[in-house]
Design a protein around this motif. Sequence first.
Motif, PDB file in Angstrom:
ATOM      1  N   PHE A   1       0.908  -1.226  -0.055  1.00  0.00           N
ATOM      2  CA  PHE A   1      -0.040  -0.023   0.082  1.00  0.00           C
ATOM      3  C   PHE A   1       1.031   1.164   0.078  1.00  0.00           C
ATOM      4  CE2 PHE A   1      -3.462  -2.904   0.724  1.00  0.00           C
ATOM      5  CZ  PHE A   1      -4.679  -1.912   0.231  1.00  0.00           C
ATOM      6  N   GLN A   2       2.161   1.273   0.643  1.00  0.00           N
ATOM      7  CA  GLN A   2       2.941   2.442   0.711  1.00  0.00           C
ATOM      8  C   GLN A   2       3.307   2.639  -0.995  1.00  0.00           C
ATOM      9  OE1 GLN A   2       3.459   4.649   3.077  1.00  0.00           O
ATOM     10  NE2 GLN A   2       4.410   5.574   1.523  1.00  0.00           N
ATOM     11  N   ALA A   3       3.690   1.493  -1.674  1.00  0.00           N
ATOM     12  CA  ALA A   3       4.094   1.701  -2.903  1.00  0.00           C
ATOM     13  C   ALA A   3       3.227   2.293  -3.897  1.00  0.00           C
ATOM     14  CB  ALA A   3       4.460  -0.080  -3.325  1.00  0.00           C
ATOM     15  N   ILE A   4       1.849   1.737  -3.627  1.00  0.00           N
ATOM     16  CA  ILE A   4       0.627   2.247  -4.322  1.00  0.00           C
ATOM     17  C   ILE A   4       0.343   3.830  -3.944  1.00  0.00           C
ATOM     18  CG2 ILE A   4      -1.827   2.366  -4.475  1.00  0.00           C
ATOM     19  CD1 ILE A   4      -1.844  -0.418  -4.113  1.00  0.00           C
ATOM     20  N   ARG A   5       0.824   4.145  -2.834  1.00  0.00           N
ATOM     21  CA  ARG A   5       0.708   5.682  -2.405  1.00  0.00           C
ATOM     22  C   ARG A   5       1.944   6.476  -3.078  1.00  0.00           C
ATOM     23  NH1 ARG A   5      -0.897   6.570   4.085  1.00  0.00           N
ATOM     24  NH2 ARG A   5      -2.944   5.778   3.881  1.00  0.00           N
ATOM     25  N   THR A   6       2.940   5.596  -3.252  1.00  0.00           N
ATOM     26  CA  THR A   6       4.073   6.517  -3.994  1.00  0.00           C
ATOM     27  C   THR A   6       3.721   6.687  -5.435  1.00  0.00           C
ATOM     28  OG1 THR A   6       5.956   5.568  -2.597  1.00  0.00           O
ATOM     29  CG2 THR A   6       6.578   6.309  -4.765  1.00  0.00           C
TER      30      THR A   6
END
Length: 443
Positions: free
Chosen positions: A71-76
């Motif tokens: 999910f952090q990668a998606i936010r990036t």
Amino acid sequence: MVEIHRYGHSLEDTVSELLRTYGRRALTCLFRAILQIVMAFAVNLPLFILAVLSVAFIPLGVGVVLTPVVFQAIRTVADQQRAWAAEWSAVTIPVPYRPEPAGAAGPLRRLGRLLADPASWRDLLWTILNVPVALVLGVLAGGLAVYGLEGVLLAPWLALISDYGWGPFWPVEDWGAAGIAGSVVLGAALVVVGGPVGPFFLKAHALFGQSLLAPTRAALAARVEQLAESRSETVDASAAELRRIERDLHDGAQARLVALSMNIGLAEEMMKHDPEMAAKLLAEARESSGTALTELRDLVRGIHPPVLAERGLDGAVRALALTLPLPVDMHIDLPGRPEAPVESAAYFAVAEMLANVVKHSGARRAWLQIEHSGGRLIMIIGDDGTGGADPAAGSGMRGIERRLAAFDGTMAVTSPPGGPTVVTMELPCALSSPRTSPSSGTA
């Protein structure tokens, strides 16, 4: 003839410049469209699959660690889309994520915060919907001009030497002068239309991203309500501060100055008849003037300490810690200075917290950490006292919350009975005047 030649040469240059400008814009639009399509299929689609699998694996334990990473990668990726939307199409997409508290958090708590944020699920929905949307709008943004160029430059000449036909408009067996002319005309029309229309489709893609990646209306309404409440509290706090200053001036320095004036007047009258009494009155006046000056200096320090203006937050906090009756371990890492209002709010918040440590905690030692990370000024104050601090029960902590809320700041208190007490305060801000070395030590 010379003038005609010059005019013709100028017109030729103008046309050439227009063609170069148009070509640059068309190529830029094509590159951006291709980048959006590649990002959707090469990044968004795999991330969506990984996100679904990681959530499904939460009961097995693997998802507890994997889900926050995905999910952090998606936010990036979503943040990159926000940057492109602003740079390419002038479409602003605010960041809707809830702020994360400072300090380390366990995997379960981090996972819970992430899944409880509605913006995480909107990001996930955008990740999968962006695949077909980016494909369609990307093809329309960059494909029209490319297809038109193919009709102008490539299709007519290939038709003369092979069985190649351009589209369904002119079959191969019907190609001739009319077919070649039609290919060139229609291709040129697509090139002319595709250039200006391409940015329109890119903006449509940015607006699609804005519909999912921006804060919802409910979130914006809650934000407006929060700002209205913090503004009201700030106004009340400012009014209370003004009343305090007026009271201190009236009851302190002003009263002493009035007494000073009366003593000097009496000394003038007694100078001829009783010089000794006049000398005593003048001595009292001198003492009163010194006391009034000290009170005025203390009042000025309470409004804005001179050391804060001269040495910044780092130096002011260190000078403050030296006056405390208990040792304070400090680590301060500030590569620059915040704006003056934020710096003042941070200083007084730290000063109030340290005063609470001295008055109420019964601590033998305290520690202080100040650093700037992720666009936020983070201040952590802790002590080894008795604990049990409650912001709702103490006007001092409540005042700190109001002071920080005026700058969109937050405060979190952890104080179990028996201690220790840890207070984490954050203020969003930018720093200026960079310096190189962090400082730490004990006061």
